[in-house]
Design a protein around this motif. Structure first.
Motif, PDB file in Angstrom:
ATOM      1  N   TYR A   1       0.838  -1.201   0.000  1.00  0.00           N
ATOM      2  CA  TYR A   1       0.000   0.000   0.000  1.00  0.00           C
ATOM      3  C   TYR A   1       0.875   1.254   0.000  1.00  0.00           C
TER       4      TYR A   1
ATOM      5  N   TRP B   1     -19.076  -4.795  -1.322  1.00  0.00           N
ATOM      6  CA  TRP B   1     -18.257  -3.604  -1.165  1.00  0.00           C
ATOM      7  C   TRP B   1     -18.600  -2.907   0.144  1.00  0.00           C
TER       8      TRP B   1
ATOM      9  N   SER C   1     -14.679   1.823   5.030  1.00  0.00           N
ATOM     10  CA  SER C   1     -13.994   1.526   3.774  1.00  0.00           C
ATOM     11  C   SER C   1     -12.626   2.192   3.698  1.00  0.00           C
TER      12      SER C   1
ATOM     13  N   ASP D   1     -10.086  -3.232   3.069  1.00  0.00           N
ATOM     14  CA  ASP D   1     -10.497  -3.741   1.780  1.00  0.00           C
ATOM     15  C   ASP D   1     -11.182  -5.085   2.011  1.00  0.00           C
TER      16      ASP D   1
ATOM     17  N   TYR E   1     -10.385  -9.105  -5.065  1.00  0.00           N
ATOM     18  CA  TYR E   1     -10.214  -8.150  -3.976  1.00  0.00           C
ATOM     19  C   TYR E   1     -10.942  -6.869  -4.336  1.00  0.00           C
TER      20      TYR E   1
ATOM     21  N   SER F   1     -11.294  -2.893  -3.373  1.00  0.00           N
ATOM     22  CA  SER F   1     -10.640  -1.798  -2.682  1.00  0.00           C
ATOM     23  C   SER F   1     -11.212  -0.495  -3.196  1.00  0.00           C
TER      24      SER F   1
ATOM     25  N   THR G   1     -13.354   3.518  -1.910  1.00  0.00           N
ATOM     26  CA  THR G   1     -14.164   4.283  -0.975  1.00  0.00           C
ATOM     27  C   THR G   1     -15.371   4.835  -1.711  1.00  0.00           C
TER      28      THR G   1
ATOM     29  N   LYS H   1      -5.980  -2.062   6.222  1.00  0.00           N
ATOM     30  CA  LYS H   1      -5.084  -1.209   5.453  1.00  0.00           C
ATOM     31  C   LYS H   1      -4.940   0.123   6.189  1.00  0.00           C
TER      32      LYS H   1
ATOM     33  N   ASP I   1      -0.912  -5.909  -5.673  1.00  0.00           N
ATOM     34  CA  ASP I   1      -1.868  -6.799  -5.030  1.00  0.00           C
ATOM     35  C   ASP I   1      -1.171  -8.067  -4.565  1.00  0.00           C
TER      36      ASP I   1
END
Length: 946
Positions: A495, A594, A600, A604, A620, A622, A624, A653, A662
């Protein structure tokens, strides 16, 4: 088991009408049991023939009060709780003619039913047909009757009034010891040579009532070894029907599916199941061993995948929640914990006191019932194991429980499968009490060898999880026994963020899910990272699903939508609302999940979906503030194959982080390009690591569809700051105390920060035309040098550079007349002395004009440039500069009567303190007004020309 007896053949309190048992179902169960060795007894004769005490024609009878009672396992006459029941018919008689004399022949039939073995899942009933025969012998020569051998008179035990026989027996009779003399001669009840008179019954989740009777057909009658069947037309006798109830099991299997666990003794946390030699060969024994934190003591719990279409019960085609346990050290998942010999009864242990079988890992029975297990907190009604979480682990094939033969021994010893053969036979046996404990991935990791900052584009490394994380820190033994293949690998996710937060999995937040499955019903809620649904049966498809967040410290929602097989995504649901509806045969093929809101920013999602004919797909999520159209679906997006199972987990995260790389097993080292380094200036790098199983190896018919794909939990590493160019802003000075703002700027073009300028400004620091305004107009702007000679209009910054910029605020000193001050009179001439010959004092009593003088500034030893804003009655200075105003000299003016007046300037007065400034200087800390007051001198100071 409970028996009820009635002469009319009807069962009082029977649930037979409510619980019909089909002949097909019974014989399917029987076939399965036989296949597992459950019906392998060579001889199933009862140890106690209580029926021999029954009177001829007694009808229903019992031993030890069986009426409306429960039957327990019988173990011999020495056992005071022996319980059995039966039915005794009266005589069946007819006349036989032989050698011109008449004989009356007779026989009677008796059925005795008892239990000789039972455990948590299986119940064995023995059926003992007893017969008696006799005669009225009028043959004075002593000829014997019923004397025969190996002739086919057929007997059978019938069940539930069906035509089929569940047990057959030899119905030949003989009274060879009788028939001498005259009078009646009877044998009493005999068991003769009856074999295989037992049947296994599997307990289900509810009571099931059965009814039995004995049936005998007499076809062949011999007298003195000669066929004698005059007036005999296939004699037939049948006892009355007696009924009993096979009691339901009290198994309450815990939701342990989808975890990596160790299993330790309830009495001793240090004694664990252990595959001691880490072998992957068949028939590898399992031991009890002190916990060592290695893969030999870890197991994967998954739904069983028993391919057995013949087994039917109210548990469903495949009993719900049955577990298979695979040793974690076997990389391809091809071995399973196995009840090697299948059933509880092999016909060899004839003591009827207990049953013991091996306990191993094996590949042969991975999909057989021998690899299916119950993990039950309660063994039976009213009997709970000791301590929270203590369980019995019970073979679904045999009903035997995993047991420590040496219950108190800490040394390694083999585990086995055991049951005493009595109901509740292990309920009080601490050697059969276990705790299943999930083993998460945890530990501590660092980035960049612990250095907090990265100053150039170079590879970033995460420390080796093998050194500091558990459960496994050393794989050498595992690799040796596993053909060199590591059972797990690590995956890394990188990240970048503006936050220096270190991600971890300790927030207490989780996702809880539930669903409705076809051919099963509602599943109880469970952690969604384990499973929502089942992946082992094509008959069990998700019809409805809901998810909710639990324990999150942040506000927000979890939202989800599913793709219908007949087309189209459902409306989004949130926070426990269902998508779909049970009982409508709805079918779905994919799912979207989600997060929205603050939650958020901190998590994730990892989403997995299992489809029929496809297997697992994963993704995955990820972002907002996502909405349904922007989220990628997981599953079969062609809407062709049924959705059977979903897993959803939270990935921690840093707040608001963006995924840089990833999850990848090759991601322990992050190679950063120059462009990426430039884009990440003054940001933070962090990494999240998980320990996963090589699920791609688990393909094919034997071990596909793994429910467990990784250890639960993540370990975070970092943060590491990406160094930019440090820009330091100094206002009104050059030392550290003058620093008003510091920024880490990105490499490349840079201009002065507006935030730095705002921080530098001082209140009411204005020049001439703006005096009194709140916003400063007196700031010089930013310069490369402290002397303010080289203005900073922007520059190209390079990595590792440090830039210092300087600026100063400016103030004004203004001169005004104080209240009551004399002002210069028009046309008046002022002289330096009271004499017409004294020089004229030009501009006397007027305010000074600083614009006519030479402007210079020096502060802290640094010469500063002219401001250029001096003028009449005002002077521009730098913030912090000291100003010492000079007091004007006294002057004289001659009046019209010829006398002189002396004018005296009273000292400068400041607006701030109203104190005299004539003897010192003032430091410019704001715009300052100095007031001057001219007054006439005292009378004694006036000089007159007269």
């Amino acid at each position: 088991m409970r028996f009820d007896k009635h002469d009319d053949g009807k069962s009082e309190g029977s649930s037979l009408g409510d619980t019909p048992i089909t002949r097909r179902g019974l014989f399917a169960a029987l076939a399965v049991a036989a296949g597992l060795g459950l019906l392998g007894a060579d001889t199933a004769l009862g140890w106690d023939y209580w029926g021999q005490n029954a009177a001829i024609g007694q009808g229903a009878w019992d031993a030890y009060g069986m009426l409306n009672g429960k039957i327990n396992c019988c173990r011999g006459r020495s056992n005071p709780i022996n319980q059995c029941m039966g039915w005794a018919n009266g005589w069946t008689e007819w006349y036989a003619f032989r050698y011109a004399y008449v004989q009356i022949l007779r026989y009677a039939l008796n059925l005795q039913v008892e239990c000789d073995y039972e455990n948590e899942l299986w119940f064995h009933l023995s059926f003992y047909p007893l017969t008696a025969c006799g005669d009225d012998n009028y043959n004075p020569r002593g000829h014997r009757l019923w004397f025969a051998a190996d002739h086919d008179n057929l007997g059978a035990i019938k069940e539930d009034e069906q035509e089929n026989n569940i047990v057959t027996f030899d119905g030949n009779l003989t009274n060879e010891e009788l028939g001498v003399g005259t009078g009646r001669h009877d044998t009493g009840w005999k068991h003769y040579q009856y074999h295989d008179t037992g049947k296994w019954y599997r307990r289900t989740s509810r009571d099931v009532t059965h009814r039995w009777c004995a049936d005998l057909n007499i076809f062949n009658i011999y007298v003195e070894g000669v066929s004698h069947d005059e007036n005999v037309d296939a004699l037939h006798s049948q006892t009355g029907w007696i009924s009993s109830t096979v009691e339901h099991t009290y198994l309450t299997t815990e939701d342990i599916q989808g975890i990596v666990c160790r299993i330790h003794a309830a009495d001793d946390d240090t004694l664990n199941w252990d595959v001691r030699d880490a072998s992957i060969s068949d028939a590898t024994d399992i031991y009890q061993q002190a916990y060592g934190g290695n893969f030999n003591q870890l197991f994967l719990t998954e739904f069983t995948k028993v391919r057995d279409d013949t087994y039917q019960s109210d548990w469903g085609p495949v009993p719900g929640f049955l577990t298979t346990m695979r040793p974690a050290h076997v990389a391809d998942g091809s071995r399973a914990v196995n009840a090697s010999w299948g059933g509880p009864w092999d016909g060899k242990e004839f003591s009827h006191t207990n049953c013991t079988q091996p306990f191993q890992i094996n590949s042969a029975g991975v999909q057989s019932r021998a690899s299916a297990w119950w993990a039950a907190k309660r063994f039976s009604e009213g009997t709970a194991l000791y301590g929270d979480g203590a369980m019995a682990i019970i073979s679904d094939a045999s009903g035997l429980c995993v047991n420590r033969p040496n219950a108190t021994a800490a040394k390694p010893s083999k585990l086995n499968l055991f049951h005493s053969g009595y109901k509740d036979g292990v309920a009080g046996d601490r050697a059969s009490a276990w705790v299943v404990k999930e083993v998460p991935f945890k530990g501590a990791l660092t980035l960049n060898d612990g250095k907090p900052e990265l100053t150039r584009a170079e590879p970033m490394a995460c420390s080796d999880p093998l050194l500091t994380c558990s459960p496994c820190r050393n794989w050498s033994d595992v690799k040796k026994g596993n053909g060199g293949n590591a059972p797990t690998h690590f995956s890394y996710r990188w990240y970048q963020s503006e936050s220096d937060e270190v991600p971890d999995g300790c927030s207490g937040a989780s996702i809880i899910g539930t669903c409705h499955l076809s051919n099963f019903g509602d599943m109880p809620e469970c952690a969604a990272y384990r499973h929502v649904g089942m992946n082992m049966s094509e008959l069990m498809c998700i019809e409805a699903l809901s998810l909710r967040l639990e324990g999150s410290p942040w506000q927000g929602s979890i939202r989800y939508s599913m793709l219908a097989k007949d087309g189209g995504w459902s409306d989004a649901a949130a926070d426990g609302e269902p998508v779909g509806e049970g009982g409508r045969s709805l079918r779905w093929s994919a799912i979207k999940v989600w997060l929205t809101g603050d939650v958020s920013l901190h998590f994730d999602l990892e989403v997995r979906a299992f489809n029929s004919n496809v297997g697992w797909t994963a993704g995955y999520v990820s972002g907002t503030g996502l909405d349904a159209p922007t989220v990628n679906g997981v599953g079969d997006l062609t809407a062709s194959n049924d959705l059977r199972c979903v897993q959803v987990d939270l990935i921690p995260k840093p707040e608001g982080a963006v995924v840089l790389r990833d999850f990848s097993r090759d991601g322990r080292i992050l190679n950063i390009t120059e462009d990426e380094f430039a884009d990440m200036q003054d940001r933070y790098l962090s990494c999240v690591v998980m320990q996963a199983f090589p699920t791609e190896l688990r393909k094919g018919t034997n071990h596909d569809s793994p429910l467990v794909h990784r250890f639960h939990g993540f370990v975070g590493a970092g943060p590491v700051h990406i160094a930019g160019v440090k820009v330091v802003y100094h206002a009104d000075g050059v030392d550290d105390d003058s620093i008003v703002f510091t920024e880490t700027a990105r490499v490349g073009h840079h201009t002065a920060s507006a935030e730095a300028t705002a921080a530098a400004l001082k209140s009411r620091c204005n020049l001439n035309d703006h005096f009194g305004e709140e916003k400063s107009t007196g700031f010089t702007g930013w310069f490369y040098d402290a002397e303010l000679t080289s203005p900073y209009g922007g520059s190209e910054l390079t990595a590792g550079e440090e830039l210092h910029l300087y600026g100063r605020n400016r103030c004004t000193v203004r001169i005004e007349y104080a209240e009551g001050s004399l002002h210069p009179e028009e046309g008046a001439v002022y002289r330096t002395a009271a004499s017409d010959s004294a020089p004229e004092a030009a501009g006397a009593l007027e305010l000074p004009d600083y614009g006519k003088g030479h402007e210079s500034h020096s502060l802290g030893g640094i010469t500063l440039p002219a401001i250029g804003d001096d003028g009449c009655a005002h002077k521009a200075v730098y913030w912090g500069e000291r100003v010492a105003p000079a007091k004007p000299e006294e002057v004289y003016r001659k009046t019209s009567d010829g006398t002189w007046r002396r004018y005296v300037p009273i000292c400068w007065l400041t607006s701030a303190s109203q104190q005299s400034a004539s003897t010192g200087s003032i430091t410019a800390k704001r715009d300052t007004v100095l007031y001057i007051k001219w007054s006439l001198a005292q009378a004694d100071g006036v000089v007159s020309s007269k």
